[in-house]
Enzyme design. Structure first.
Site, short mmCIF file in Angstrom:
data_model
loop_
_atom_site.label_atom_id
_atom_site.label_comp_id
_atom_site.label_asym_id
_atom_site.label_seq_id
_atom_site.Cartn_x
_atom_site.Cartn_y
_atom_site.Cartn_z
N HIS A 104 19.99 46.05 43.64
CA HIS A 104 20.62 46.55 44.87
C HIS A 104 20.18 47.98 45.13
CE1 HIS A 104 23.12 43.04 44.58
NE2 HIS A 104 23.61 43.43 43.44
N GLU A 121 28.02 48.09 41.12
CA GLU A 121 29.02 47.07 40.82
C GLU A 121 29.30 47.01 39.33
OE1 GLU A 121 27.22 43.50 42.34
OE2 GLU A 121 25.57 43.56 40.93
N HIS A 179 19.22 43.10 37.34
CA HIS A 179 20.28 42.37 36.66
C HIS A 179 20.32 40.91 37.09
CE1 HIS A 179 21.98 43.75 40.50
NE2 HIS A 179 22.69 42.64 40.47
N ARG A 199 16.27 40.08 46.19
CA ARG A 199 15.97 39.04 45.21
C ARG A 199 14.56 39.25 44.68
NH1 ARG A 199 16.94 34.60 48.45
NH2 ARG A 199 19.17 34.84 48.34
#
Length: 326
Positions: A104, A121, A179, A199
């Site tokens: 991200h 996150e 991740h 992605r």
């Protein structure tokens, strides 16, 4: 008093190519989709805004509530910074299959490219199948050239650090860290309000129409933080009947709280909403406004203007995550 009380929301269940059925069987979510991969518990993401499920505000959505109650609901400083947009997205993820390897962007890059917030996150592992793996970061020092070489040769996974997932494991994933959640893991995720994901690799999977999902190779390259760490898993301890911090960053603070007797809470100092994500057990939140029962798998938003409350376990031990913005 503004009449605010602890708020529950209707879960938003999303079908995913890699989803499973544990959100129903383990957490009691109700849905009709075949492979439910995510239950969005509290969301201010446009197009998927949470709707209140309890009390006199039932049927109102989160954005409407912030517009009306402002700092009383989210905290004055939070309201100044984010306005009517709720700053966190809380979800459960059930990975019946491997999720794509992804990254991200941070706030700066997200703003520039998508006029959106970045996405830092964290995951708390709720349930695992034996041998389930979680990837966070690289397993060796990597630079741009090495990364591209492995990616182009289809060997990217050789560079990634995988941990065997155990219930209670915590992974903090700052924006920029590569991740992936592996097959068999079920996690609670706390993240910035953002749906921007790049992605990197999707195991050459095809959907039911025979198409591979889009990859964002170029976009991801500028977003990746190539810093190598020895350990990516968060170490923490937990103390009974007391909140213990497990992750703290500028975007959110998350504590773990296990209790088997009444715990009193005083949130006067924090000037923020508080979210409870119930991992185990059933309890009751007692405030001036009354009592609200909460069960395993439920998430509750405590408005910022409720400073004092009690948490009463209903039958044995309760474990929950306690989240706010410091």
């Amino acid at each position: 008093m503004s009449g605010l009380y602890p708020l529950k929301f209707e879960p938003i269940c999303l079908e995913k190519i890699w989803g499973g059925n544990r959100l129903k069987t383990l957490l009691g979510k109700k849905y009709n989709t075949k492979n439910c991969g995510e239950s969005w518990e509290i969301s201010g993401v446009e197009g998927n805004i949470s709707v209140v499920a309890n009390g006199f505000l039932k049927g109102n959505d989160l954005s409407e509530l912030i517009e009306i109650y402002m700092g009383d609901l989210v905290g004055d400083k939070v309201y100044e910074k984010f306005g009517n947009e709720f700053p966190l997205l809380i979800k459960f993820i059930d990975a019946q299959d491997d999720l794509s390897i992804q990254v991200h962007p941070n706030d700066e890059l997200s703003k520039e490219r998508h006029n959106a917030f970045g996405k830092t996150e964290m995951w708390y592992v709720v349930d695992v199948a034996e041998g389930a793996l979680i990837n966070s970061g690289f397993n060796q020092p990597v630079d741009r050239e090495k990364y591209l070489e492995y990616l182009e040769n289809g060997n990217l996974t050789d560079l990634l650090k995988y941990d065997e997932a155990k219930v209670g494991d915590v992974f903090f994933i700052p924006a920029g860290r590569v991740h992936a959640i592996g097959k068999g893991s079920m996690v609670a995720e706390i993240q910035q309000t953002s749906d921007v994901t790049y992605r990197i690799f999707d195991y050459n999977r095809k959907d039911d129409k025979g198409n591979e999902r889009e990859l964002h190779t170029e976009l991801a390259l500028d977003a990746i933080d190539f810093t190598y760490l020895d350990e990516y898993k968060t170490k923490y301890t937990s103390e009974l009947n007391k909140s213990t911090e497990i992750v703290s960053c500028k975007f959110f603070t998350t504590n773990i709280l296990e209790f088997d007797k009444t715990v009193g809470k005083d949130y006067f100092q924090i000037d923020s909403f508080v979210i409870y994500i119930t991992l185990e057990g059933n309890f009751e939140i007692e405030t001036e406004a009354g009592k609200e029962k909460v069960g395993k798998g439920e998430s509750v938003l405590i408005p910022a203007n409720i400073d004092l409350l009690k948490l009463n376990p209903l039958n044995g031990k309760v474990k929950l995550l306690e989240v706010y913005i410091r």
